[in-house]
Motif scaffolding. Structure first.
Motif, PDB file in Angstrom:
ATOM      1  N   HIS A  34       2.405   1.639   9.377  1.00 61.82           N
ATOM      2  CA  HIS A  34       1.786   2.167  10.590  1.00 61.82           C
ATOM      3  C   HIS A  34       0.260   2.179  10.561  1.00 61.82           C
ATOM      4  O   HIS A  34      -0.365   2.163  11.619  1.00 61.82           O
ATOM      5  CB  HIS A  34       2.268   3.602  10.848  1.00 61.82           C
ATOM      6  N   ALA A  35      -0.336   2.255   9.369  1.00 60.59           N
ATOM      7  CA  ALA A  35      -1.784   2.486   9.304  1.00 60.59           C
ATOM      8  C   ALA A  35      -2.458   1.663   8.218  1.00 60.59           C
ATOM      9  O   ALA A  35      -3.464   2.091   7.651  1.00 60.59           O
ATOM     10  CB  ALA A  35      -2.042   3.968   9.056  1.00 60.59           C
ATOM     11  N   ALA A  36      -1.955   0.504   7.923  1.00 63.26           N
ATOM     12  CA  ALA A  36      -2.422  -0.297   6.787  1.00 63.26           C
ATOM     13  C   ALA A  36      -3.936  -0.476   6.784  1.00 63.26           C
ATOM     14  O   ALA A  36      -4.510  -1.045   7.716  1.00 63.26           O
ATOM     15  CB  ALA A  36      -1.741  -1.664   6.795  1.00 63.26           C
ATOM     16  N   GLY A  37      -4.577   0.021   5.731  1.00 62.43           N
ATOM     17  CA  GLY A  37      -6.018  -0.140   5.556  1.00 62.43           C
ATOM     18  C   GLY A  37      -6.871   0.837   6.323  1.00 62.43           C
ATOM     19  O   GLY A  37      -8.091   0.891   6.120  1.00 62.43           O
ATOM     20  N   MET A  38      -6.280   1.644   7.200  1.00 62.65           N
ATOM     21  CA  MET A  38      -7.065   2.607   7.981  1.00 62.65           C
ATOM     22  C   MET A  38      -7.554   3.755   7.090  1.00 62.65           C
ATOM     23  O   MET A  38      -6.839   4.176   6.177  1.00 62.65           O
ATOM     24  CB  MET A  38      -6.217   3.193   9.112  1.00 62.65           C
ATOM     25  N   PRO A  39      -8.739   4.287   7.355  1.00 64.42           N
ATOM     26  CA  PRO A  39      -9.183   5.473   6.613  1.00 64.42           C
ATOM     27  C   PRO A  39      -8.246   6.642   6.897  1.00 64.42           C
ATOM     28  O   PRO A  39      -8.025   6.989   8.062  1.00 64.42           O
ATOM     29  CB  PRO A  39     -10.589   5.744   7.167  1.00 64.42           C
ATOM     30  N   ALA A  40      -7.684   7.234   5.857  1.00 65.82           N
ATOM     31  CA  ALA A  40      -6.680   8.282   6.036  1.00 65.82           C
ATOM     32  C   ALA A  40      -6.930   9.421   5.059  1.00 65.82           C
ATOM     33  O   ALA A  40      -7.398   9.207   3.940  1.00 65.82           O
ATOM     34  CB  ALA A  40      -5.272   7.715   5.833  1.00 65.82           C
ATOM     35  N   ALA A  97      -2.199   9.886  -4.964  1.00 66.93           N
ATOM     36  CA  ALA A  97      -3.266   8.887  -5.076  1.00 66.93           C
ATOM     37  C   ALA A  97      -2.854   7.754  -6.006  1.00 66.93           C
ATOM     38  O   ALA A  97      -3.108   6.574  -5.731  1.00 66.93           O
ATOM     39  CB  ALA A  97      -4.549   9.552  -5.572  1.00 66.93           C
ATOM     40  N   GLU A  98      -2.197   8.099  -7.101  1.00 65.38           N
ATOM     41  CA  GLU A  98      -1.725   7.081  -8.034  1.00 65.38           C
ATOM     42  C   GLU A  98      -0.688   6.183  -7.380  1.00 65.38           C
ATOM     43  O   GLU A  98      -0.685   4.962  -7.577  1.00 65.38           O
ATOM     44  CB  GLU A  98      -1.133   7.752  -9.279  1.00 65.38           C
ATOM     45  N   ALA A  99       0.195   6.755  -6.576  1.00 65.99           N
ATOM     46  CA  ALA A  99       1.215   5.971  -5.893  1.00 65.99           C
ATOM     47  C   ALA A  99       0.590   4.987  -4.910  1.00 65.99           C
ATOM     48  O   ALA A  99       1.016   3.828  -4.803  1.00 65.99           O
ATOM     49  CB  ALA A  99       2.191   6.898  -5.170  1.00 65.99           C
ATOM     50  N   PHE A 100      -0.445   5.425  -4.203  1.00 59.75           N
ATOM     51  CA  PHE A 100      -1.121   4.518  -3.275  1.00 59.75           C
ATOM     52  C   PHE A 100      -1.863   3.421  -4.029  1.00 59.75           C
ATOM     53  O   PHE A 100      -1.865   2.253  -3.599  1.00 59.75           O
ATOM     54  CB  PHE A 100      -2.069   5.301  -2.365  1.00 59.75           C
ATOM     55  N   ARG A 101      -2.509   3.762  -5.127  1.00 58.20           N
ATOM     56  CA  ARG A 101      -3.207   2.731  -5.912  1.00 58.20           C
ATOM     57  C   ARG A 101      -2.222   1.694  -6.455  1.00 58.20           C
ATOM     58  O   ARG A 101      -2.518   0.497  -6.468  1.00 58.20           O
ATOM     59  CB  ARG A 101      -3.988   3.379  -7.062  1.00 58.20           C
ATOM     60  N   ALA A 102      -1.056   2.162  -6.876  1.00 59.50           N
ATOM     61  CA  ALA A 102      -0.049   1.232  -7.396  1.00 59.50           C
ATOM     62  C   ALA A 102       0.413   0.260  -6.330  1.00 59.50           C
ATOM     63  O   ALA A 102       0.866  -0.852  -6.643  1.00 59.50           O
ATOM     64  CB  ALA A 102       1.140   2.013  -7.951  1.00 59.50           C
ATOM     65  N   ARG A 116      -6.961   1.508  -1.966  1.00 55.80           N
ATOM     66  CA  ARG A 116      -8.048   2.244  -2.613  1.00 55.80           C
ATOM     67  C   ARG A 116      -7.865   3.726  -2.297  1.00 55.80           C
ATOM     68  O   ARG A 116      -8.101   4.160  -1.163  1.00 55.80           O
ATOM     69  CB  ARG A 116      -9.399   1.740  -2.112  1.00 55.80           C
ATOM     70  N   SER A 117      -7.426   4.480  -3.285  1.00 54.83           N
ATOM     71  CA  SER A 117      -7.074   5.873  -3.058  1.00 54.83           C
ATOM     72  C   SER A 117      -7.593   6.745  -4.188  1.00 54.83           C
ATOM     73  O   SER A 117      -7.555   6.355  -5.356  1.00 54.83           O
ATOM     74  CB  SER A 117      -5.543   6.017  -2.953  1.00 54.83           C
ATOM     75  N   VAL A 118      -8.090   7.933  -3.833  1.00 49.69           N
ATOM     76  CA  VAL A 118      -8.555   8.904  -4.823  1.00 49.69           C
ATOM     77  C   VAL A 118      -8.054  10.281  -4.412  1.00 49.69           C
ATOM     78  O   VAL A 118      -7.719  10.527  -3.248  1.00 49.69           O
ATOM     79  CB  VAL A 118     -10.092   8.924  -4.938  1.00 49.69           C
ATOM     80  N   ALA A 119      -8.005  11.179  -5.381  1.00 46.28           N
ATOM     81  CA  ALA A 119      -7.628  12.573  -5.132  1.00 46.28           C
ATOM     82  C   ALA A 119      -8.843  13.470  -5.314  1.00 46.28           C
ATOM     83  O   ALA A 119      -9.647  13.251  -6.231  1.00 46.28           O
ATOM     84  CB  ALA A 119      -6.509  12.998  -6.078  1.00 46.28           C
ATOM     85  N   VAL A 120      -8.988  14.462  -4.448  1.00 46.20           N
ATOM     86  CA  VAL A 120     -10.090  15.419  -4.564  1.00 46.20           C
ATOM     87  C   VAL A 120      -9.550  16.829  -4.373  1.00 46.20           C
ATOM     88  O   VAL A 120      -8.559  17.052  -3.676  1.00 46.20           O
ATOM     89  CB  VAL A 120     -11.218  15.162  -3.541  1.00 46.20           C
ATOM     90  N   GLN A 134      -9.656   4.208   1.077  1.00 44.56           N
ATOM     91  CA  GLN A 134      -8.758   4.061   2.215  1.00 44.56           C
ATOM     92  C   GLN A 134      -7.889   5.289   2.424  1.00 44.56           C
ATOM     93  O   GLN A 134      -7.649   5.694   3.557  1.00 44.56           O
ATOM     94  CB  GLN A 134      -7.883   2.818   2.025  1.00 44.56           C
ATOM     95  N   VAL A 135      -7.405   5.888   1.335  1.00 45.73           N
ATOM     96  CA  VAL A 135      -6.566   7.082   1.436  1.00 45.73           C
ATOM     97  C   VAL A 135      -7.135   8.152   0.509  1.00 45.73           C
ATOM     98  O   VAL A 135      -7.164   7.967  -0.704  1.00 45.73           O
ATOM     99  CB  VAL A 135      -5.102   6.789   1.068  1.00 45.73           C
ATOM    100  N   LEU A 136      -7.603   9.232   1.100  1.00 46.03           N
ATOM    101  CA  LEU A 136      -8.147  10.354   0.330  1.00 46.03           C
ATOM    102  C   LEU A 136      -7.082  11.440   0.263  1.00 46.03           C
ATOM    103  O   LEU A 136      -6.687  12.004   1.286  1.00 46.03           O
ATOM    104  CB  LEU A 136      -9.406  10.888   1.004  1.00 46.03           C
TER     105      LEU A 136
END
Length: 465
Positions: free
Chosen positions: A230-236, A250-255, A259-263, A285-287
């Motif tokens: 539904h949102a491939a590549g969108m800032p989320a 975040a690890e699941a998205f990176r796998a 481009r995903s990080v956890a804060v 891409q996914v925060l």
């Protein structure tokens, strides 16, 4: 640069002034996320300083200190900052970290004439309350999008809060209609997650038990797969129940190649700033966030929010979705991928809601009845006891997992929300519903299959009476 106000902002400011003229000391100003609350209180602060009055603006996170300061500078309002790392100034307007100011209350300094409380739904908490109590002669101006506490209690004096007047700004629906916010497209599960095994603490689900429940690799459709679809590549921004869950997501998205990080509050400040800024540049891409970006922060680039934290708090739900409602170039709407079932629980973000200083009224007996459970083995429906009374299956106790469904997220349409949304009284929804409508009502309002069974049994008893 002077402050340019929209017509509804000018109208709102006049309402605030009228409330003070009518004798109020503490005005709570409510406006939907993205409506320009910071611009409004910057204008009020500048006007007060122009008359020689001292203004104290209270915020509770580093990111919000910087955001408020930037808005004031853009408006040409000279001000100081009371927070670690900043040199004290004698400017009439001061932006203060609640934590820092609370520690410095014993120091000698001039009292403010006006205290602006950003995210004012926190104003009854310990540190905020101590600061407000220390300046009994100062007027208060609280600003928030969600004027109630986590448990739904109000912020007015009669409810144990500090505000004695309420001023309403435009709603989300009105701001969307005016082009000041973007509309939403919501995809939610066919059924809300079964959280009957997750206890409640301080008005909401207990975070560690909730994280266990929401940590299943597949939860009413895989969050990663549905982002891809539904949102491939969108800032989320993804909202998690706790830090470990955010890191795992975040690890699941990176796998999966994103481009995903956890804060969280535990993340170093420089890393947090880089992660939030990365949403606008494409570096992120996914925060995945835990209790950090639910309030106040202005990130217009966000095009999708992914809800992985079920919440009983209407306020928290609206704050989370609100992170993505601001317009940006090329952004036509906000995608809400609701794996938590929060839109089914609370209704869509732009639903009409009545706020008051007293808080939300208690739910009806029908809406607060105990949950039921459906056995995954024999599919029998019964009260939430440890074992199925029909086939004897014993349910796990230590780590209750939500039933995993190989299903799709279904778009929540305006028509469904209008007819059956949870923001409507259940008695009104049921009055014109047929038996065939009951499964759809259950999906829309976040009830499990047992609710349908009980409703049909009730109807049969009434018919035979």
């Amino acid at each position: 640069m002077s402050i340019t106000l929209r017509p509804y902002q000018l109208t709102t400011i006049e309402r605030v002034r009228k409330a003070y003229r009518s004798g109020a000391r503490a005005v709570l100003f409510v406006m939907a996320t993205g409506g320009g609350k910071t611009i409004i209180f910057s204008y009020i602060a500048n006007s007060a300083a122009g008359l020689g009055n001292r203004v104290l603006i209270l915020v509770h996170r580093h990111e919000l200190i910087r955001q408020a300061s930037n808005k004031l500078y853009e408006a040409g309002v000279e001000h100081g900052i009371i927070a670690p790392g900043f040199t004290p100034t004698r400017d009439l307007v001061q932006v203060a970290s609640v934590q820092t100011l609370r520690r410095r209350l014993g120091h000698k300094h001039e009292a403010p004439h006006l205290i602006v409380v950003d995210e004012a739904h926190h104003a009854v908490a310990g540190q905020w309350a101590a600061i407000i109590k220390a300046y009994p002669k100062a007027r208060l101006l609280g600003v928030t999008a969600t004027p109630e506490r986590l448990d739904g209690r109000g912020l007015g004096v009669a409810a144990g809060g500090c505000f004695d007047a309420l001023v309403m700004g435009p709603t989300i629906a009105e701001l969307v209609a005016g082009g000041f916010l973007v509309p939403t497209r919501i995809f939610a599960p066919a059924e809300a997650p079964d959280l009957s095994g997750v206890p409640t603490k301080d008005g909401d689900y207990e975070s560690s038990a909730l994280a266990n429940a929401m940590g299943a690799p597949c939860l009413v459709g895989d969050a990663v797969a549905h982002y891809r679809r539904h949102a491939a590549g969108m800032p989320a921004i993804l909202f998690s129940p706790n830090v470990a869950h955010a890191e795992a997501m975040a690890e699941a998205f990176r796998a999966d190649g994103w481009r995903s990080v956890a804060v969280s509050g535990q993340t170093a400040q420089a890393e947090r700033d880089a992660a939030i800024g990365g949403l606008a540049t494409g570096a992120v891409q996914v925060l995945c966030s835990c209790d950090l970006i639910s309030e106040g922060l202005d990130v217009p680039a966000v095009c999708a929010v992914i809800l992985m934290r079920p919440t009983q708090s209407l306020g928290l739900f609206l704050q989370q979705v609100g992170r993505g409602l601001r317009p940006a170039p090329g952004k036509t709407h906000l995608l809400v991928l609701d794996h938590a079932g929060n839109t089914l629980r609370h209704g869509p973000p732009d639903a009409e809601r009545s706020w008051s200083l007293e808080g939300r009224p208690r739910k009806t007996k029908e809406e607060t009845k105990p949950p039921v459970r459906q056995c995954p083995e024999c599919r029998s429906v019964h009260s939430p006891i440890p074992a199925c009374p029909v086939c004897g299956s014993v349910y796990p106790v230590a780590k209750r997992q939500i039933e995993q469904v190989a299903g799709e997220l279904s778009e929540v349409t305006e028509e469904m929300n209008r007819q059956w949304g949870k923001h409507l009284p259940l008695s009104q929804v049921l009055s014109g519903a047929t038996d065939a409508d009951l499964p759809g009502i259950a999906r829309q309002r976040g009830y499990d299959a047992g609710w349908v069974w009980h409703q049909r049994q009730r109807r049969q008893r009434r018919a035979s009476a």
